[in-house]
Design a protein around this motif. Sequence first.
Motif, PDB file in Angstrom:
ATOM      1  N   GLN A 173       0.821  -1.209   0.000  1.00 31.03           N
ATOM      2  CA  GLN A 173       0.000   0.000   0.000  1.00 31.03           C
ATOM      3  C   GLN A 173       0.858   1.263   0.000  1.00 31.03           C
ATOM      4  N   LEU A 174       1.974   1.240   0.711  1.00 30.87           N
ATOM      5  CA  LEU A 174       2.901   2.370   0.722  1.00 30.87           C
ATOM      6  C   LEU A 174       3.532   2.564  -0.655  1.00 30.87           C
ATOM      7  N   VAL A 175       3.939   1.468  -1.271  1.00 31.07           N
ATOM      8  CA  VAL A 175       4.522   1.541  -2.617  1.00 31.07           C
ATOM      9  C   VAL A 175       3.522   2.157  -3.588  1.00 31.07           C
ATOM     10  N   ALA A 176       2.269   1.712  -3.501  1.00 34.77           N
ATOM     11  CA  ALA A 176       1.237   2.201  -4.418  1.00 34.77           C
ATOM     12  C   ALA A 176       0.969   3.684  -4.229  1.00 34.77           C
ATOM     13  N   ILE A 177       0.812   4.140  -2.985  1.00 39.17           N
ATOM     14  CA  ILE A 177       0.465   5.539  -2.748  1.00 39.17           C
ATOM     15  C   ILE A 177       1.659   6.453  -3.042  1.00 39.17           C
ATOM     16  N   PHE A 178       2.861   5.917  -3.023  1.00 42.00           N
ATOM     17  CA  PHE A 178       4.053   6.644  -3.461  1.00 42.00           C
ATOM     18  C   PHE A 178       4.008   6.872  -4.974  1.00 42.00           C
ATOM     19  N   GLY A 179       3.333   5.964  -5.671  1.00 45.75           N
ATOM     20  CA  GLY A 179       3.202   6.077  -7.121  1.00 45.75           C
ATOM     21  C   GLY A 179       4.063   5.098  -7.882  1.00 45.75           C
ATOM     22  N   ALA A 180       4.669   4.143  -7.164  1.00 47.08           N
ATOM     23  CA  ALA A 180       5.538   3.154  -7.793  1.00 47.08           C
ATOM     24  C   ALA A 180       4.796   1.830  -7.970  1.00 47.08           C
ATOM     25  N   SER A 181       5.504   0.847  -8.484  1.00 46.01           N
ATOM     26  CA  SER A 181       4.956  -0.495  -8.689  1.00 46.01           C
ATOM     27  C   SER A 181       6.031  -1.508  -8.301  1.00 46.01           C
ATOM     28  N   PRO A 182       5.679  -2.782  -8.155  1.00 43.98           N
ATOM     29  CA  PRO A 182       6.672  -3.780  -7.731  1.00 43.98           C
ATOM     30  C   PRO A 182       7.880  -3.905  -8.659  1.00 43.98           C
TER      31      PRO A 182
END
Length: 374
Positions: A173-182
Amino acid sequence: MNRRTISTVLIAASFIGFSCSEDDPKTPLIIPAEYDGSAFEANTTTQIQVLTNLSAIANEVKKGRTNGTTVPFQNLSALYTAGAPSLKSVSTAYFAGKMEGADGYMDELSKASGGTYTPGTPSGEGGVYGNYLFDENGLEIEQVIEKGQFGSVLYKHATDLLEGNITAATVDQLVAIFGASPSFPNTYNGAKTNTPDRFLANYATRRDKNDGTGFYTQMKDAFIKLQAALKAGDEYKQEQQEAISAITFNWEKINAATVINYCQATTAALSATNPTDAQKSGALHSYGEAVGFIHGWKTIPQPYKKITDAEIDEVLVLFNAPANGIPTSYKFVTDAVTELPKLQQAITKLKSIYGFTDQEVEEFKNNWVTAQER
């Protein structure tokens, strides 16, 4: 059991515990090279909704850039409160108050849309100048609305996640809201990847030389470390906290570096000999981004940011856009010689707060994705 016996037992227990810790030390945390995104899509539906909502209102306010096009307040208000969760529901109360109501950001943008504008003594409601929409004071409210929510909504949402029970899903969820992806492609160029970086991750890529030491890489490494430490269990609480500290501080530094970049761009454009209206408009656009990026961090909980609200207010005053006053943004165009040094003062202040080196500040002028064609 008497006091002496208790003391003897405690000493013996301590010795046994010490001996065991010496014989059986904690295994160092194994950190993989890549992020595990196997559950990313399932874990991030809420965050993707927030990003979708922000994109929707950003697209709506951009319509005001077209001469003669009015952006109704009702449209903006509906977008701001739509979705589950809505932008308003996850925002800082402070910024939500700035967005809504008479003379709030949405109202000001709506009133400016459809008109024309020339920098100078404020009159009327503002309008289009060059390629952008400004209020009567020369402030591009569009950028304050969009970029202000990078902090007041997106980063605030991240801090709310960190206040809860942190699990492997939380990291996604943190990665997503930062705007990044796996996949962490380190580029916003959609021609280079199917998962381009967006939102603040987009700006992290711009400030990263792709040499393995930049902001974007540090964020990726911290996310991977946090994911690994959580999977490894409670024995690795220290490593979890180290990763969280790296994530939050780098998140903030990326925001500050972006503010500096836009101050530099504004100064360069308005210091040119006889800049055109298009150049002046573009400079005010860059400046408006800087205002939005810094203003959105006001009232973010202090444990999650290094800059104080008082320091944010000081920067906004230097930007001629005081938090609770009338902007005089137009002066950067009409009196550049007097006003532009304020932007350098803001850069110096941010450099001191975050400990940026002279070389780092100089390199913030670059968009490394463009420079490296990646």
